[in-house]
Design a protein around this motif. Structure first.
Motif, PDB file in Angstrom:
ATOM      1  N   CYS A   1      -0.858   6.255   8.468  1.00  0.00           N
ATOM      2  CA  CYS A   1      -1.435   7.330   7.549  1.00  0.00           C
ATOM      3  C   CYS A   1      -1.478   8.500   8.504  1.00  0.00           C
ATOM      4  CB  CYS A   1      -2.743   7.051   6.896  1.00  0.00           C
ATOM      5  SG  CYS A   1      -2.715   5.768   5.713  1.00  0.00           S
TER       6      CYS A   1
ATOM      7  N   PRO B   1       4.717  -1.221  -3.601  1.00  0.00           N
ATOM      8  CA  PRO B   1       4.764   0.328  -3.519  1.00  0.00           C
ATOM      9  C   PRO B   1       3.543   0.922  -3.765  1.00  0.00           C
ATOM     10  CG  PRO B   1       6.673  -0.952  -4.517  1.00  0.00           C
ATOM     11  CD  PRO B   1       5.801  -2.007  -4.146  1.00  0.00           C
ATOM     12  N   ASP B   2       2.939   0.438  -4.932  1.00  0.00           N
ATOM     13  CA  ASP B   2       1.763   0.814  -5.504  1.00  0.00           C
ATOM     14  C   ASP B   2       0.481   0.829  -4.263  1.00  0.00           C
ATOM     15  OD1 ASP B   2       0.922  -2.050  -6.032  1.00  0.00           O
ATOM     16  OD2 ASP B   2      -0.971  -1.096  -6.552  1.00  0.00           O
TER      17      ASP B   2
ATOM     18  N   ALA C   1      -1.340   6.765   0.231  1.00  0.00           N
ATOM     19  CA  ALA C   1      -0.885   8.138   0.447  1.00  0.00           C
ATOM     20  C   ALA C   1      -1.508   9.145  -0.088  1.00  0.00           C
ATOM     21  CB  ALA C   1       0.606   8.268  -0.211  1.00  0.00           C
ATOM     22  N   LYS C   2      -2.657   8.796  -1.223  1.00  0.00           N
ATOM     23  CA  LYS C   2      -3.515   9.748  -1.808  1.00  0.00           C
ATOM     24  C   LYS C   2      -4.998  10.145  -0.996  1.00  0.00           C
ATOM     25  CE  LYS C   2      -2.339   8.577  -6.463  1.00  0.00           C
ATOM     26  NZ  LYS C   2      -2.779   7.546  -7.614  1.00  0.00           N
TER      27      LYS C   2
ATOM     28  N   GLY D   1      10.676   4.925   2.799  1.00  0.00           N
ATOM     29  CA  GLY D   1       9.312   4.864   2.630  1.00  0.00           C
ATOM     30  C   GLY D   1       8.720   4.558   4.078  1.00  0.00           C
TER      31      GLY D   1
ATOM     32  N   ALA E   1       1.229   3.852  -2.354  1.00  0.00           N
ATOM     33  CA  ALA E   1       0.992   4.985  -3.185  1.00  0.00           C
ATOM     34  C   ALA E   1      -0.589   5.442  -3.189  1.00  0.00           C
ATOM     35  CB  ALA E   1       1.351   5.108  -4.398  1.00  0.00           C
ATOM     36  N   ARG E   2      -1.253   4.388  -3.100  1.00  0.00           N
ATOM     37  CA  ARG E   2      -2.839   4.615  -3.133  1.00  0.00           C
ATOM     38  C   ARG E   2      -3.208   4.956  -1.708  1.00  0.00           C
ATOM     39  NH1 ARG E   2      -4.652  -1.128  -5.032  1.00  0.00           N
ATOM     40  NH2 ARG E   2      -6.699  -0.392  -4.227  1.00  0.00           N
TER      41      ARG E   2
END
Lengths: 223, 223, 223
Positions: free
Chosen positions: A164, A8-9, A15-16, A76, A12-13
């Protein structure tokens, strides 16, 4: 039918990052990930998730339906639908939007068109597609296969690839290259942030770009 | 030059329906009503009204003007302009927007392009068209006929036909079939609402769709 | 590399005019200034300024970069980039947006595509372009020349020409004709305002148009 899950991280990275940094990292690694011409329905959305893929064919004499497939996806994930760029009938509408959002799906990317655009927008569910229509795909297309390689624009998308997407573009990162792309994209994003800080501090743009190697950020073989 | 008027409550019932339900009802009755590729200028608008039609031709040696035609329309009507998909000069702008809105016209649908987009948007007047431009149609096109059959995309529109339009699509329902389409569209809308209620109550999407006959809602010959 | 500067009040007068009035004035003077098909990224923006022009070529064996060029522009100018309508790689992104806005540039018009669309929109910087993408132009195009004649759609733009752009259109007014176009455009705008006042006062549209010579406002040779 399944694929390796990224932590998940990692998602999350990703997604930034704006799609432009992911795109530049793909360029640096000679990965053709940028999809031409899909448009966002929900302005300002930025999503990232692993692809659950669907392939459609025009309905043949044997019939078939547009299928039920949301059970293939987890919270997700990104639903990727390849309807060959067909713009005369839809493969996504309001019911799928509500069911997908209830399940925590990140968004949907369609090589084709969708309907119930206003409803999906009000609902806050992000969709990228070729255009909009109201004509249903039911009785016009049939679900051919799920979690197989599909195509968005000229880009191959395999199940589990990282999608993305933002207002500028949809970019697909092959799952096997995800960590390489992520590292480089974060490095590019950091350097672009340094350039922006310089500009905000009054440094000349040319000088700021030179300091941080702007013109070769995405060049293969350059540090 | 005139057409039969539908009762106001019929129009009001149509106006509650998303274009996707009207489209599905057209499919069920084998009516080719869905228009390809016209785009809304005013996001979120949904209109329904009877068509007042205009046909333009490129200006010929005999001259002519873009005409005055709003007297043909009543409050609640939809102005339908067929400029053959021409995108290099406009047939609608700010003055028509203000005059049409003052008259209570529901909106305008153009097989062609319009100008003063920002002003029309601020004014809250809904327009669907192929694209935008600023070049006027004056001295370039001439009004050829009013309240004659015209074409939007591949769809024939006769005066008085019911035009339903939203963010997804413009759909044209032949006046003679309006009540049939309305009944079926309402029935489809009701069934879709039942599916959504099931989903919100936690029912699996496939099960909810099966319960309410989702895959055949728009199929000719199915209940 | 330089061009004659118009007085600030001239630019301010242009900036009050919708592109449709500037377009009509160009028509009256037989100036082909209206650009086909560029789309605004920032809804509702209206800009006017003198053009600083850039011409790109596909990258050749000799290499080259997308260049640094903002020093060529002054506050209030419009950056005009001719990338030959190429939609597969960008020539504008977030860093240029921030640097251009910091410098007071009015906006950017691109015969091609841009990236970091959401960021530029949030930043309030207006851009008109063919479409959006994320793929960079770096290593794909090279800056060929600055402040040379370029082309937007079918319109020639010389350095210093007046660019007026809004939600409807980008219009280019040759610098040598700027005062002629401005005077006529203001006159047309004033007459359209009179028509609108009549309409708001309940005058029939046809009568209001007739009073103010609407159908010949843009016609060459008519008063």
């Amino acid at each position: 039918m399944s694929f390796d899950r990224l932590a998940p991280d990692v998602i999350a990275r990703f997604a930034k990052l704006p799609s432009s940094c992911v795109s530049d990292a793909c360029d640096k690694l000679a990965i053709p990930g940028q999809v031409d011409g899909l448009k966002p329905m929900l302005q300002g959305a930025r999503i990232c998730g692993q692809a659950v893929t669907l392939r459609y064919l025009p309905m043949g004499p044997a019939g078939g339906t547009v299928g039920d497939f949301l059970h293939l996806a987890e919270a997700g994930d990104v639903i990727v639908i390849d309807n060959r760029g067909r713009i005369d009938c839809t493969v996504w509408g309001n019911i799928l939007t509500e069911a997908a959002k209830a399940k925590g799906i990140a968004g949907t990317v369609i090589e084709g068109v969708n309907r119930d655009v206003g409803e999906s927008r009000e609902y806050g569910y992000p969709i990228w597609s070729r255009a909009n229509h109201s004509r249903t795909g039911k009785d016009r297309v049939a679900l051919d296969a799920t979690n197989v390689p599909v195509v968005l624009g000229h880009v191959r998308v395999d199940p589990g690839d990282v999608i993305c997407a933002d207002d500028s573009c949809v970019v697909c990162v092959p799952l096997s290259r995800a960590m390489d792309v992520l590292g480089i994209a974060e490095s590019i994003d950091a350097k672009e942030e340094l350039i922006l800080r310089d500009i905000r501090a009054g440094v000349d743009l040319a000088e700021a770009r030179k300091r941080h190697g702007y013109y070769a950020l995405q060049t293969p073989g350059k540090a």
